[in-house]
Design a protein around this motif. Structure first.
Motif, PDB file in Angstrom:
ATOM      1  N   VAL A  70       0.837  -1.194   0.000  1.00 51.62           N
ATOM      2  CA  VAL A  70       0.000   0.000   0.000  1.00 51.62           C
ATOM      3  C   VAL A  70       0.875   1.248   0.000  1.00 51.62           C
ATOM      4  O   VAL A  70       0.566   2.241  -0.671  1.00 51.62           O
ATOM      5  N   GLN A  71       1.970   1.212   0.764  1.00 45.09           N
ATOM      6  CA  GLN A  71       3.006   2.251   0.707  1.00 45.09           C
ATOM      7  C   GLN A  71       4.290   1.586   0.221  1.00 45.09           C
ATOM      8  O   GLN A  71       5.215   1.344   1.012  1.00 45.09           O
ATOM      9  N   PRO A  72       4.358   1.237  -1.061  1.00 46.04           N
ATOM     10  CA  PRO A  72       5.452   0.392  -1.557  1.00 46.04           C
ATOM     11  C   PRO A  72       6.788   1.108  -1.559  1.00 46.04           C
ATOM     12  O   PRO A  72       6.858   2.331  -1.517  1.00 46.04           O
ATOM     13  N   GLY A  73       7.840   0.319  -1.602  1.00 43.40           N
ATOM     14  CA  GLY A  73       9.185   0.898  -1.624  1.00 43.40           C
ATOM     15  C   GLY A  73      10.244  -0.180  -1.619  1.00 43.40           C
ATOM     16  O   GLY A  73      10.783  -0.553  -2.660  1.00 43.40           O
ATOM     17  N   ALA A  74      10.538  -0.716  -0.433  1.00 40.99           N
ATOM     18  CA  ALA A  74      11.670  -1.628  -0.284  1.00 40.99           C
ATOM     19  C   ALA A  74      11.401  -2.996  -0.883  1.00 40.99           C
ATOM     20  O   ALA A  74      12.334  -3.690  -1.297  1.00 40.99           O
ATOM     21  N   THR A  75      10.155  -3.409  -0.916  1.00 45.34           N
ATOM     22  CA  THR A  75       9.831  -4.764  -1.365  1.00 45.34           C
ATOM     23  C   THR A  75       8.875  -4.719  -2.546  1.00 45.34           C
ATOM     24  O   THR A  75       8.144  -3.746  -2.751  1.00 45.34           O
ATOM     25  N   SER A  76       8.891  -5.795  -3.312  1.00 38.81           N
ATOM     26  CA  SER A  76       7.932  -5.971  -4.397  1.00 38.81           C
ATOM     27  C   SER A  76       7.453  -7.410  -4.382  1.00 38.81           C
ATOM     28  O   SER A  76       8.107  -8.296  -3.824  1.00 38.81           O
ATOM     29  N   MET A  77       6.321  -7.655  -5.009  1.00 39.38           N
ATOM     30  CA  MET A  77       5.760  -8.992  -5.011  1.00 39.38           C
ATOM     31  C   MET A  77       6.588  -9.966  -5.847  1.00 39.38           C
ATOM     32  O   MET A  77       6.389 -11.178  -5.744  1.00 39.38           O
ATOM     33  N   THR A  78       7.520  -9.464  -6.649  1.00 41.84           N
ATOM     34  CA  THR A  78       8.419 -10.364  -7.378  1.00 41.84           C
ATOM     35  C   THR A  78       9.356 -11.103  -6.431  1.00 41.84           C
ATOM     36  O   THR A  78       9.899 -12.146  -6.787  1.00 41.84           O
ATOM     37  N   MET A  79       9.550 -10.577  -5.230  1.00 42.06           N
ATOM     38  CA  MET A  79      10.436 -11.202  -4.244  1.00 42.06           C
ATOM     39  C   MET A  79       9.706 -12.232  -3.377  1.00 42.06           C
ATOM     40  O   MET A  79      10.341 -12.941  -2.593  1.00 42.06           O
ATOM     41  N   LEU A  80       8.390 -12.294  -3.493  1.00 46.79           N
ATOM     42  CA  LEU A  80       7.581 -13.007  -2.520  1.00 46.79           C
ATOM     43  C   LEU A  80       7.917 -14.489  -2.415  1.00 46.79           C
ATOM     44  O   LEU A  80       8.189 -15.003  -1.326  1.00 46.79           O
ATOM     45  N   THR A  81       7.916 -15.198  -3.532  1.00 47.74           N
ATOM     46  CA  THR A  81       8.088 -16.651  -3.483  1.00 47.74           C
ATOM     47  C   THR A  81       9.464 -17.038  -2.958  1.00 47.74           C
ATOM     48  O   THR A  81       9.594 -17.928  -2.109  1.00 47.74           O
ATOM     49  N   THR A  82      10.497 -16.353  -3.438  1.00 51.43           N
ATOM     50  CA  THR A  82      11.864 -16.676  -3.012  1.00 51.43           C
ATOM     51  C   THR A  82      12.050 -16.405  -1.526  1.00 51.43           C
ATOM     52  O   THR A  82      12.593 -17.243  -0.787  1.00 51.43           O
ATOM     53  N   LEU A  83      11.614 -15.235  -1.066  1.00 53.84           N
ATOM     54  CA  LEU A  83      11.784 -14.901   0.351  1.00 53.84           C
ATOM     55  C   LEU A  83      10.921 -15.783   1.243  1.00 53.84           C
ATOM     56  O   LEU A  83      11.340 -16.156   2.345  1.00 53.84           O
ATOM     57  N   ALA A  84       9.742 -16.153   0.770  1.00 55.44           N
ATOM     58  CA  ALA A  84       8.884 -17.036   1.564  1.00 55.44           C
ATOM     59  C   ALA A  84       9.567 -18.370   1.815  1.00 55.44           C
ATOM     60  O   ALA A  84       9.527 -18.905   2.934  1.00 55.44           O
ATOM     61  N   SER A  85      10.244 -18.911   0.805  1.00 52.69           N
ATOM     62  CA  SER A  85      10.935 -20.187   0.965  1.00 52.69           C
ATOM     63  C   SER A  85      12.089 -20.063   1.953  1.00 52.69           C
ATOM     64  O   SER A  85      12.333 -20.965   2.764  1.00 52.69           O
ATOM     65  N   ARG A  86      12.779 -18.937   1.908  1.00 54.50           N
ATOM     66  CA  ARG A  86      13.932 -18.759   2.794  1.00 54.50           C
ATOM     67  C   ARG A  86      13.514 -18.598   4.244  1.00 54.50           C
ATOM     68  O   ARG A  86      14.105 -19.197   5.145  1.00 54.50           O
ATOM     69  N   VAL A  87      12.508 -17.785   4.497  1.00 54.93           N
ATOM     70  CA  VAL A  87      12.132 -17.544   5.890  1.00 54.93           C
ATOM     71  C   VAL A  87      11.321 -18.700   6.461  1.00 54.93           C
ATOM     72  O   VAL A  87      11.269 -18.884   7.679  1.00 54.93           O
ATOM     73  N   ARG A  88      10.718 -19.491   5.579  1.00 51.64           N
ATOM     74  CA  ARG A  88       9.985 -20.670   6.068  1.00 51.64           C
ATOM     75  C   ARG A  88      10.909 -21.618   6.816  1.00 51.64           C
ATOM     76  O   ARG A  88      10.501 -22.270   7.789  1.00 51.64           O
ATOM     77  N   GLU A  89      12.172 -21.674   6.393  1.00 49.53           N
ATOM     78  CA  GLU A  89      13.136 -22.547   7.059  1.00 49.53           C
ATOM     79  C   GLU A  89      13.412 -22.103   8.486  1.00 49.53           C
ATOM     80  O   GLU A  89      13.849 -22.908   9.323  1.00 49.53           O
ATOM     81  N   LEU A  90      13.170 -20.823   8.776  1.00 47.35           N
ATOM     82  CA  LEU A  90      13.364 -20.292  10.123  1.00 47.35           C
ATOM     83  C   LEU A  90      12.087 -20.397  10.963  1.00 47.35           C
ATOM     84  O   LEU A  90      12.089 -20.038  12.143  1.00 47.35           O
ATOM     85  N   GLY A  91      11.019 -20.858  10.353  1.00 47.26           N
ATOM     86  CA  GLY A  91       9.740 -20.910  11.057  1.00 47.26           C
ATOM     87  C   GLY A  91       9.019 -19.573  11.073  1.00 47.26           C
ATOM     88  O   GLY A  91       8.100 -19.366  11.870  1.00 47.26           O
ATOM     89  N   TRP A  92       9.413 -18.656  10.168  1.00 42.60           N
ATOM     90  CA  TRP A  92       8.805 -17.335  10.114  1.00 42.60           C
ATOM     91  C   TRP A  92       7.553 -17.344   9.232  1.00 42.60           C
ATOM     92  O   TRP A  92       7.281 -18.297   8.515  1.00 42.60           O
ATOM     93  N   HIS A  93       6.833 -16.225   9.265  1.00 41.00           N
ATOM     94  CA  HIS A  93       5.684 -16.038   8.395  1.00 41.00           C
ATOM     95  C   HIS A  93       5.907 -14.838   7.479  1.00 41.00           C
ATOM     96  O   HIS A  93       6.837 -14.056   7.661  1.00 41.00           O
ATOM     97  N   ILE A  94       5.012 -14.701   6.500  1.00 37.53           N
ATOM     98  CA  ILE A  94       4.990 -13.555   5.597  1.00 37.53           C
ATOM     99  C   ILE A  94       3.801 -12.683   5.961  1.00 37.53           C
ATOM    100  O   ILE A  94       2.655 -13.149   5.970  1.00 37.53           O
ATOM    101  N   GLN A  95       4.056 -11.430   6.291  1.00 36.66           N
ATOM    102  CA  GLN A  95       2.995 -10.476   6.601  1.00 36.66           C
ATOM    103  C   GLN A  95       2.832  -9.530   5.420  1.00 36.66           C
ATOM    104  O   GLN A  95       3.823  -9.031   4.875  1.00 36.66           O
ATOM    105  N   LEU A  96       1.598  -9.277   5.034  1.00 36.07           N
ATOM    106  CA  LEU A  96       1.338  -8.424   3.872  1.00 36.07           C
ATOM    107  C   LEU A  96       0.308  -7.352   4.174  1.00 36.07           C
ATOM    108  O   LEU A  96      -0.755  -7.643   4.729  1.00 36.07           O
ATOM    109  N   HIS A  97       0.645  -6.116   3.794  1.00 39.47           N
ATOM    110  CA  HIS A  97      -0.333  -5.037   3.788  1.00 39.47           C
ATOM    111  C   HIS A  97      -0.680  -4.782   2.331  1.00 39.47           C
ATOM    112  O   HIS A  97       0.150  -4.274   1.568  1.00 39.47           O
TER     113      HIS A  97
END
Length: 281
Positions: free
Chosen positions: A118-145
């Motif tokens: 909604v206030q875009p800048g540092a991230t884009s949805m093109t990064m979503l799948t790759t980053l989701a796989s990486r943080v999933r290994e840490l047991g993290w979640h993806i939060q989206l506005h």
């Protein structure tokens, strides 16, 4: 006076022990915002926030990295360090983040990463799948506005993610009148997947009304509580960076509590669900 909050009275509702505010921010006006920053609030500190906690009766909270500072999470991490026993963090990273940086944030109490589109800048949805796989290994979640239209546009991608997903601010379900039925349908489809959570935060961003009783959102919130009591968490959105006139947090809390049908469900949303999602002891 409670900084960045209207009114001074406590809420009518008495919160259970370990009640968690799952969405708040800190700011420092001495820090340079990123060039793309849409919101640049004045300084709002943990000391300021503790006054709100004392007023409302919460004891746990989740620090969310604001878009103001892009991927510089240092202010959020510094606040998290002094609150480690009762707080968790959600960071903002891009696809250049190293595994070592992620591990250090994990050790500091970070449990997720945020995409603010909604206030875009540092991230884009093109990064979503790759980053989701990486943080999933840490047991993290993806939060989206996401905006109302983006909920519709990205629903299938979110369903396909190999990571838990947390949607901000009631998914802005009633923000755009012409598509609110479609947004509601996709929100229910996402919630039924079993890996999507919803933050019941900032109702002023998701209703046609600017203040309680939010009749449109109250009806939707009641249905969400009925259908998905194990997938909901609550938050203040303090210090309400998008709002020139600060809402009364006690009134917002009472409005939310009135939507919830019983004490057991209230305890689930305020205590049990945050413990499960954010890993509190």
């Amino acid at each position: 006076m409670t900084p960045f909050s209207g009114g001074e009275e406590p809420p009518r509702v008495t919160l259970p022990a370990n009640a968690c505010d799952c969405h708040m921010h800190v700011f420092d006006s001495a820090r340079e915002p990123v060039a793309s920053a849409v919101v640049t609030p004045p300084t709002a500190t943990i000391a300021d926030y503790k006054r709100l906690q004392a007023r409302l009766g919460t004891t746990r909270h989740v620090l969310v990295q604001p878009s103001t500072y892009g991927t510089d999470n240092s202010l959020m991490l510094a606040a998290l360090e002094v609150q480690r026993a009762c707080a968790r963090g959600v960071a903002v990273v891009d696809d250049s983040v190293s595994d070592n940086e992620l591990r250090k944030m994990d050790e500091a109490g970070v449990v997720g990463i945020r995409f603010n589109q909604v206030q875009p800048g540092a991230t884009s949805m093109t990064m979503l799948t790759t980053l989701a796989s990486r943080v999933r290994e840490l047991g993290w979640h993806i939060q989206l506005h996401l905006s109302s239209q983006q909920i519709i546009d990205y629903a299938d991608r979110l369903l396909a993610l190999n990571a838990p997903v947390v949607l901000d601010h009631y998914a802005r379900v009633h923000h755009s009148t012409e598509i609110e039925d479609a947004v509601r349908a996709d929100l229910w489809r996402l919630m039924r997947s079993g890996h999507v959570w919803l933050k019941l935060s900032a109702p002023y961003l998701s209703s046609h009304s600017n203040s309680p009783p939010y009749p449109d959102l109250a009806q939707t919130a009641g249905a969400l509580v009925s259908d998905f009591p194990d997938r909901l968490v609550w938050g203040t959105d303090w210090p309400h960076a998008t709002e020139a006139s600060k809402p009364n947090d006690a009134r917002l809390l009472d409005w939310f509590a009135d939507v919830v049908p019983d004490v057991d469900t209230l305890n689930r949303i305020l205590v049990d669900n945050p413990r499960n999602l954010y890993g509190f002891e």
